[in-house]
Write a protein that holds these residues in place. Structure first.
Motif, PDB file in Angstrom:
ATOM      1  N   ILE A  19       0.862  -1.183   0.000  1.00  0.00           N
ATOM      2  CA  ILE A  19       0.000   0.000   0.000  1.00  0.00           C
ATOM      3  C   ILE A  19       0.892   1.224   0.000  1.00  0.00           C
ATOM      4  O   ILE A  19       1.871   1.290   0.736  1.00  0.00           O
ATOM      5  CB  ILE A  19      -0.921   0.001   1.246  1.00  0.00           C
ATOM      6  CG1 ILE A  19      -1.882  -1.195   1.174  1.00  0.00           C
ATOM      7  CG2 ILE A  19      -1.714   1.299   1.336  1.00  0.00           C
ATOM      8  CD1 ILE A  19      -2.744  -1.371   2.400  1.00  0.00           C
ATOM      9  N   LYS A  21       2.458   4.830   0.637  1.00  0.00           N
ATOM     10  CA  LYS A  21       2.515   5.654   1.838  1.00  0.00           C
ATOM     11  C   LYS A  21       1.704   6.937   1.673  1.00  0.00           C
ATOM     12  O   LYS A  21       1.059   7.396   2.597  1.00  0.00           O
ATOM     13  CB  LYS A  21       3.981   5.995   2.098  1.00  0.00           C
ATOM     14  CG  LYS A  21       4.253   6.991   3.203  1.00  0.00           C
ATOM     15  CD  LYS A  21       5.764   7.285   3.272  1.00  0.00           C
ATOM     16  CE  LYS A  21       6.060   8.502   4.127  1.00  0.00           C
ATOM     17  NZ  LYS A  21       7.499   8.859   4.063  1.00  0.00           N
ATOM     18  N   TRP A  22       1.737   7.508   0.481  1.00  0.00           N
ATOM     19  CA  TRP A  22       1.138   8.830   0.279  1.00  0.00           C
ATOM     20  C   TRP A  22      -0.301   8.750  -0.234  1.00  0.00           C
ATOM     21  O   TRP A  22      -1.168   9.463   0.249  1.00  0.00           O
ATOM     22  CB  TRP A  22       1.969   9.652  -0.704  1.00  0.00           C
ATOM     23  CG  TRP A  22       3.390   9.782  -0.284  1.00  0.00           C
ATOM     24  CD1 TRP A  22       4.418   8.942  -0.618  1.00  0.00           C
ATOM     25  CD2 TRP A  22       3.955  10.791   0.562  1.00  0.00           C
ATOM     26  NE1 TRP A  22       5.586   9.364  -0.036  1.00  0.00           N
ATOM     27  CE2 TRP A  22       5.341  10.508   0.691  1.00  0.00           C
ATOM     28  CE3 TRP A  22       3.425  11.909   1.220  1.00  0.00           C
ATOM     29  CZ2 TRP A  22       6.194  11.298   1.448  1.00  0.00           C
ATOM     30  CZ3 TRP A  22       4.284  12.704   1.970  1.00  0.00           C
ATOM     31  CH2 TRP A  22       5.656  12.393   2.094  1.00  0.00           C
ATOM     32  N   HIS A  23      -0.536   7.878  -1.213  1.00  0.00           N
ATOM     33  CA  HIS A  23      -1.862   7.864  -1.838  1.00  0.00           C
ATOM     34  C   HIS A  23      -2.732   6.699  -1.378  1.00  0.00           C
ATOM     35  O   HIS A  23      -3.887   6.590  -1.764  1.00  0.00           O
ATOM     36  CB  HIS A  23      -1.728   7.843  -3.369  1.00  0.00           C
ATOM     37  CG  HIS A  23      -0.909   8.987  -3.895  1.00  0.00           C
ATOM     38  ND1 HIS A  23      -0.011   8.860  -4.911  1.00  0.00           N
ATOM     39  CD2 HIS A  23      -0.837  10.284  -3.485  1.00  0.00           C
ATOM     40  CE1 HIS A  23       0.578  10.030  -5.128  1.00  0.00           C
ATOM     41  NE2 HIS A  23       0.102  10.903  -4.277  1.00  0.00           N
ATOM     42  N   LYS A  24      -2.135   5.809  -0.572  1.00  0.00           N
ATOM     43  CA  LYS A  24      -2.882   4.702   0.054  1.00  0.00           C
ATOM     44  C   LYS A  24      -3.552   3.747  -0.929  1.00  0.00           C
ATOM     45  O   LYS A  24      -4.541   3.107  -0.591  1.00  0.00           O
ATOM     46  CB  LYS A  24      -3.969   5.246   1.020  1.00  0.00           C
ATOM     47  CG  LYS A  24      -3.476   6.275   2.022  1.00  0.00           C
ATOM     48  CD  LYS A  24      -2.655   5.638   3.120  1.00  0.00           C
ATOM     49  CE  LYS A  24      -2.164   6.676   4.121  1.00  0.00           C
ATOM     50  NZ  LYS A  24      -0.888   6.329   4.707  1.00  0.00           N
ATOM     51  N   ARG A  25      -3.058   3.678  -2.157  1.00  0.00           N
ATOM     52  CA  ARG A  25      -3.662   2.721  -3.100  1.00  0.00           C
ATOM     53  C   ARG A  25      -3.054   1.337  -2.876  1.00  0.00           C
ATOM     54  O   ARG A  25      -1.848   1.207  -2.746  1.00  0.00           O
ATOM     55  CB  ARG A  25      -3.385   3.146  -4.543  1.00  0.00           C
ATOM     56  CG  ARG A  25      -4.303   4.246  -5.010  1.00  0.00           C
ATOM     57  CD  ARG A  25      -4.532   4.166  -6.510  1.00  0.00           C
ATOM     58  NE  ARG A  25      -5.136   5.411  -6.946  1.00  0.00           N
ATOM     59  CZ  ARG A  25      -4.605   6.207  -7.863  1.00  0.00           C
ATOM     60  NH1 ARG A  25      -3.496   5.866  -8.483  1.00  0.00           N
ATOM     61  NH2 ARG A  25      -5.199   7.335  -8.177  1.00  0.00           N
ATOM     62  N   PRO A  26      -3.907   0.299  -2.832  1.00  0.00           N
ATOM     63  CA  PRO A  26      -3.386  -1.053  -2.621  1.00  0.00           C
ATOM     64  C   PRO A  26      -2.997  -1.753  -3.938  1.00  0.00           C
ATOM     65  O   PRO A  26      -3.651  -1.544  -4.967  1.00  0.00           O
ATOM     66  CB  PRO A  26      -4.567  -1.771  -1.974  1.00  0.00           C
ATOM     67  CG  PRO A  26      -5.770  -1.078  -2.524  1.00  0.00           C
ATOM     68  CD  PRO A  26      -5.377   0.341  -2.837  1.00  0.00           C
ATOM     69  N   ASP A  86       0.358   6.019 -11.064  1.00  0.00           N
ATOM     70  CA  ASP A  86       0.524   6.378  -9.659  1.00  0.00           C
ATOM     71  C   ASP A  86       2.016   6.428  -9.311  1.00  0.00           C
ATOM     72  O   ASP A  86       2.809   5.699  -9.906  1.00  0.00           O
ATOM     73  CB  ASP A  86      -0.178   5.308  -8.789  1.00  0.00           C
ATOM     74  CG  ASP A  86      -0.229   5.672  -7.314  1.00  0.00           C
ATOM     75  OD1 ASP A  86      -0.054   6.862  -6.988  1.00  0.00           O
ATOM     76  OD2 ASP A  86      -0.457   4.767  -6.483  1.00  0.00           O
ATOM     77  N   ASP A  88       4.440   6.466  -5.701  1.00  0.00           N
ATOM     78  CA  ASP A  88       4.327   6.400  -4.245  1.00  0.00           C
ATOM     79  C   ASP A  88       5.554   5.729  -3.629  1.00  0.00           C
ATOM     80  O   ASP A  88       6.485   5.360  -4.338  1.00  0.00           O
ATOM     81  CB  ASP A  88       3.054   5.626  -3.880  1.00  0.00           C
ATOM     82  CG  ASP A  88       2.394   6.209  -2.645  1.00  0.00           C
ATOM     83  OD1 ASP A  88       3.140   6.560  -1.715  1.00  0.00           O
ATOM     84  OD2 ASP A  88       1.157   6.301  -2.598  1.00  0.00           O
ATOM     85  N   TRP A  90       6.747   2.612  -0.830  1.00  0.00           N
ATOM     86  CA  TRP A  90       6.303   1.422  -0.094  1.00  0.00           C
ATOM     87  C   TRP A  90       7.171   1.307   1.155  1.00  0.00           C
ATOM     88  O   TRP A  90       8.392   1.155   1.046  1.00  0.00           O
ATOM     89  CB  TRP A  90       6.457   0.195  -0.988  1.00  0.00           C
ATOM     90  CG  TRP A  90       6.073  -1.098  -0.329  1.00  0.00           C
ATOM     91  CD1 TRP A  90       5.095  -1.277   0.604  1.00  0.00           C
ATOM     92  CD2 TRP A  90       6.657  -2.384  -0.551  1.00  0.00           C
ATOM     93  NE1 TRP A  90       5.026  -2.600   0.963  1.00  0.00           N
ATOM     94  CE2 TRP A  90       5.964  -3.302   0.278  1.00  0.00           C
ATOM     95  CE3 TRP A  90       7.677  -2.847  -1.382  1.00  0.00           C
ATOM     96  CZ2 TRP A  90       6.290  -4.656   0.317  1.00  0.00           C
ATOM     97  CZ3 TRP A  90       7.992  -4.193  -1.339  1.00  0.00           C
ATOM     98  CH2 TRP A  90       7.303  -5.088  -0.506  1.00  0.00           C
TER      99      TRP A  90
END
Lengths: 323, 243
Positions: A19, A21-26, A86, A88, A90
């Motif tokens: 997931i 850290k910044w955008h919380k997308r799994p 995206d 991000d 991890w």
């Protein structure tokens, strides 16, 4: 230190969940697609469907690549590289790894496609590639590390696409990443300055690589060695003029090379047609022995004519698409 | 504008030092003077000792640079990559320090959200492309390096092609060690281009000594001392890096 990190992002087992850290997308890892100097690429499930996720070791390198992908999305009209979805980080117990998600392109490698479909596709795919390069150059960028590994052929309609755009460099700067066989600096045929002719050299080497899948090393002869290699293969001989021009940096832009490739394709068709047209008239003047051959070759002529007609029609269709 | 000059030493060797000062200490000294030390270990097969690899790593670590052990064949590409990466790393370090000053303690590029990070990285890339570079290449020419020097020559010519494709200007100089009577011999003094290196490594020493430490120390002295302020090597930077 880097060796521990490397083992961490390589070989992630399928089913691993991460997931951002910044955008919380799994994301859920399906399998590894490949790995390179800056990280590993995985096929992953996301809320948006299947995506390709590149997990890196070094935030600097990943950030540079993301910058490039972002600029790609600004190139108007046609989609050039895979689109960026995206960016991000991890966070794991072992440390924080930067990653980005991009469009997953499904297709065949250049080599397996041409092995399956035949060498007449080389010219067509190169015309597509040169069209894309022209648009990229006009947007102010040079691809840099252009090689078969960074290309993929997707289907319906058949189209060559770029897989990894990590080496893309601003025009006028120096090339960030390269692979020796496709690098004009290695062959002693130019600088590593990012300019259109740098990419066009690589295009010529890709065509050579198709006919020499195992590649070969340089001797000290430079252009002479490459010329000799071109002349050894009939498929390459057909494009000899274009290849030699590209290898010697004579094309200022991709459009010029594209034009010449197209005329090579159509010329080769004409030459087949012409030679077969002439044959019968000449044969009439001569005597019998040739006659047997003529009848035999009749079927072949027809297939050739039909084949080249189809090819020409396809090129025209492509033109309509890319223009 | 005066963006300043990046100063780097590139050490090419195939094993352990066995004479004079500890090269790891000398590398730390170089770093204090704003000079980055990168090390490439050149091997033919697996004939490099654990101790040798350890030393190569540690010289680069204390010299603020990058190290890599490679087979002779891959040398050209590695030399190019290591030099570029080290430049980026040095600039990255400077930018990070500036960020810490602006954003407060413990704020580094990695702590920024990905969107902001991209903008910082563009600045780092831009600097890497446009800053001037002084690169001193220090080649181990002890007996065991003999059959690798051809590839070293080729790799350096190749490096010159890469670096001269940059917008910023370059100066190269080339030294070998051990020297005939001294620790190092000068093969090429500061020049903007490495063009013909043919025959440059002809004087090979056949003795068994490898005075890496003393050679590094002399290399540091070869950098032109400038009084004008530069981004990487000014006094301010040295104070900071001492903390």
């Amino acid at each position: 230190m880097t060796s521990i990190k490397k083992s961490q992002v390589c070989n992630l087992p399928s089913g691993t969940k991460l997931i951002g850290k910044w955008h919380k997308r799994p994301y859920k890892i399906v399998k590894e697609l490949g790995n390179g100097a800056t990280g590993s690429v995985y096929l992953a499930e996301s809320p948006l469907g299947l995506v390709a996720v590149k997990i890196g070791l070094n935030s600097m390198a990943i950030t540079s690549e993301v910058n490039v992908l972002k600029h790609f999305s600004k190139v108007q009209g046609q989609i050039l590289g895979p689109s960026l979805i995206d960016v991000d980080d991890w966070v794991t117990n072992e440390g924080t790894f930067p990653f980005y998600a991009m469009e997953y392109l499904k297709g065949q490698s250049l080599f397996s496609f041409i092995n399956g479909k035949g060498s007449e596709w080389i010219g067509i795919l190169m015309v597509q590639l040169l069209g894309d390069l022209d648009r990229l150059h006009q947007a102010g960028w040079v691809f840099g590390d252009l090689k078969p590994d960074n290309l993929i052929v997707v289907g319906h309609p058949t189209r060559i696409r770029w897989l990894d755009v990590g080496g893309t460099t601003l025009l006028g700067r120096s090339i960030k990443e390269y692979t020796e066989f496709f690098d004009r600096g290695y062959w002693g045929l130019g600088t590593r300055k990012a300019e259109p002719s740098y990419d066009l050299f690589s295009v010529a080497m890709i065509m050579i690589n198709i006919c020499y899948p195992n590649r070969f090393e340089k001797n000290q002869e430079g252009i002479k060695q490459l010329k000799e290699r071109i002349q050894r293969k009939p498929v390459l001989r057909q494009y000899e003029v274009v290849l030699m021009n590209a290898l010697q940096g004579k094309y200022g832009n991709a459009q010029l090379m594209k034009k010449d490739v197209i005329s090579c394709i159509s010329k080769s068709k004409h030459s087949i047609v012409d030679s077969h047209k002439k044959q019968p008239t000449k044969n009439n003047e001569k005597q019998k022995p040739v006659k047997v051959r003529k009848e035999k070759s009749k079927g072949i002529i027809e297939t050739f004519l039909f084949g080249s007609f189809l090819l020409l029609a396809y090129i025209l269709y492509l033109f309509g698409q890319t223009m | 504008m005066g963006k300043g000059t990046l100063k780097q030493i590139l050490l090419l060797t195939d094993g352990c030092s066995n004479q004079g000062e500890d090269p790891i200490a000398i590398a730390a000294l170089a770093k204090e003077q704003g000079i980055t030390v990168n090390v490439i270990g050149v091997v033919d097969d697996d004939r490099i000792s654990e101790q040798g690899i350890e030393e190569i790593k540690n010289i680069a670590l204390s010299g603020g640079g990058i190290s890599q052990v490679v087979y002779t064949k891959q040398l050209a590409k590695t030399v190019q990559m290591v030099t570029r990466q080290a430049m980026t790393q040095t600039i990255h370090g400077v930018v990070n320090r500036e960020l810490t000053q602006i954003l407060g303690q413990d704020q580094e590029i990695e702590d920024l959200p990905p969107e902001k990070r991209g903008q910082v990285m563009e600045v780092v890339d831009e600097l890497g492309e446009t800053m001037d570079l002084d690169l001193l290449i220090l080649v181990d020419t002890s007996a065991s390096m003999k059959n690798k020097l051809g590839m070293v020559q080729e790799a350096l010519t190749d490096l010159s092609i890469s670096l001269n494709s940059r917008i910023g200007s370059n100066k190269f100089s080339l030294y070998s060690f051990p020297g005939k009577r001294k620790n190092v011999d000068k093969l090429l003094s500061w020049t903007p281009k490495i063009e013909s290196l043919t025959g440059v490594f002809h004087k090979l020493s056949s003795g068994g000594i490898t005075p890496t430490g003393p050679a590094l120390q002399e290399a540091i002295e070869m950098f032109p001392r400038k009084s004008r302020r530069s981004l990487i090597s000014d006094d301010e930077y040295q104070e900071e890096s001492g903390m």
